[in-house]
Design a protein around this motif. Sequence first.
Motif, mmCIF file in Angstrom:
data_model
loop_
_atom_site.group_PDB
_atom_site.id
_atom_site.type_symbol
_atom_site.label_atom_id
_atom_site.label_comp_id
_atom_site.label_asym_id
_atom_site.label_seq_id
_atom_site.Cartn_x
_atom_site.Cartn_y
_atom_site.Cartn_z
ATOM 1 N N ILE A 47 0.836 -1.205 0.000
ATOM 2 C CA ILE A 47 0.000 0.000 0.000
ATOM 3 C C ILE A 47 0.873 1.258 0.000
ATOM 4 N N THR A 53 -3.897 -0.458 -5.001
ATOM 5 C CA THR A 53 -4.905 0.313 -4.274
ATOM 6 C C THR A 53 -5.480 -0.448 -3.087
ATOM 7 N N GLN A 54 -5.557 -1.788 -3.225
ATOM 8 C CA GLN A 54 -6.004 -2.610 -2.103
ATOM 9 C C GLN A 54 -5.348 -3.979 -2.209
ATOM 10 N N PHE A 64 -8.801 -6.765 4.111
ATOM 11 C CA PHE A 64 -8.078 -6.030 3.081
ATOM 12 C C PHE A 64 -7.428 -4.798 3.701
ATOM 13 N N ALA A 66 -6.204 -1.029 2.232
ATOM 14 C CA ALA A 66 -6.432 -0.204 1.046
ATOM 15 C C ALA A 66 -5.891 1.192 1.273
ATOM 16 N N THR A 70 -9.040 4.838 -1.867
ATOM 17 C CA THR A 70 -9.767 3.751 -2.514
ATOM 18 C C THR A 70 -11.145 3.602 -1.885
ATOM 19 N N TYR A 75 -15.104 -0.785 -5.096
ATOM 20 C CA TYR A 75 -14.544 -2.132 -5.129
ATOM 21 C C TYR A 75 -15.670 -3.170 -5.131
ATOM 22 N N TYR A 112 -3.863 4.453 5.619
ATOM 23 C CA TYR A 112 -4.513 3.310 4.984
ATOM 24 C C TYR A 112 -5.863 3.056 5.629
ATOM 25 N N TRP A 115 -10.378 -3.043 5.735
ATOM 26 C CA TRP A 115 -11.721 -3.544 5.453
ATOM 27 C C TRP A 115 -11.810 -4.954 6.017
#
Length: 119
Positions: A47, A53-54, A64, A66, A70, A75, A112, A115
């Motif tokens: 990252i 981007t992820q 995740f 990202a 992003t 996504y 960052y 997720w």
Amino acid sequence: MFKSHLKKIILIIVLIFVILSGVFSFISYQMFSVLSPFSSFLGIAQIYYTDTTQVEIQQKPRVFLAKTTTSLDEYMATKGFTLNPLNEDTTFSSYQNGDITEKVIVTNTEKYSVWKWIK
């Protein structure tokens, strides 16, 4: 004499490695809910230092990392999911694709986003 000294040095090195592995695993779990510090470190490096981007750092449950620029909504749209407007819970985002529902908790920092998929 030399062999016992060498055994002590090897034992100390192994002990230090085990302690550091435990500490890094604890930190990784606290920050990302991922036990493997290696996948967390590699994800952060991707990252920070690449155009990625992820990146998925864990498969079950999915986690995740990202870039903050992003969009999770974008996504999920590439995977065929749309944001569920009926979701009243503000602790997670809910996405729908037919009968499939995915719930994701998003945590943002300055550098960052994390997720985390939940059941």
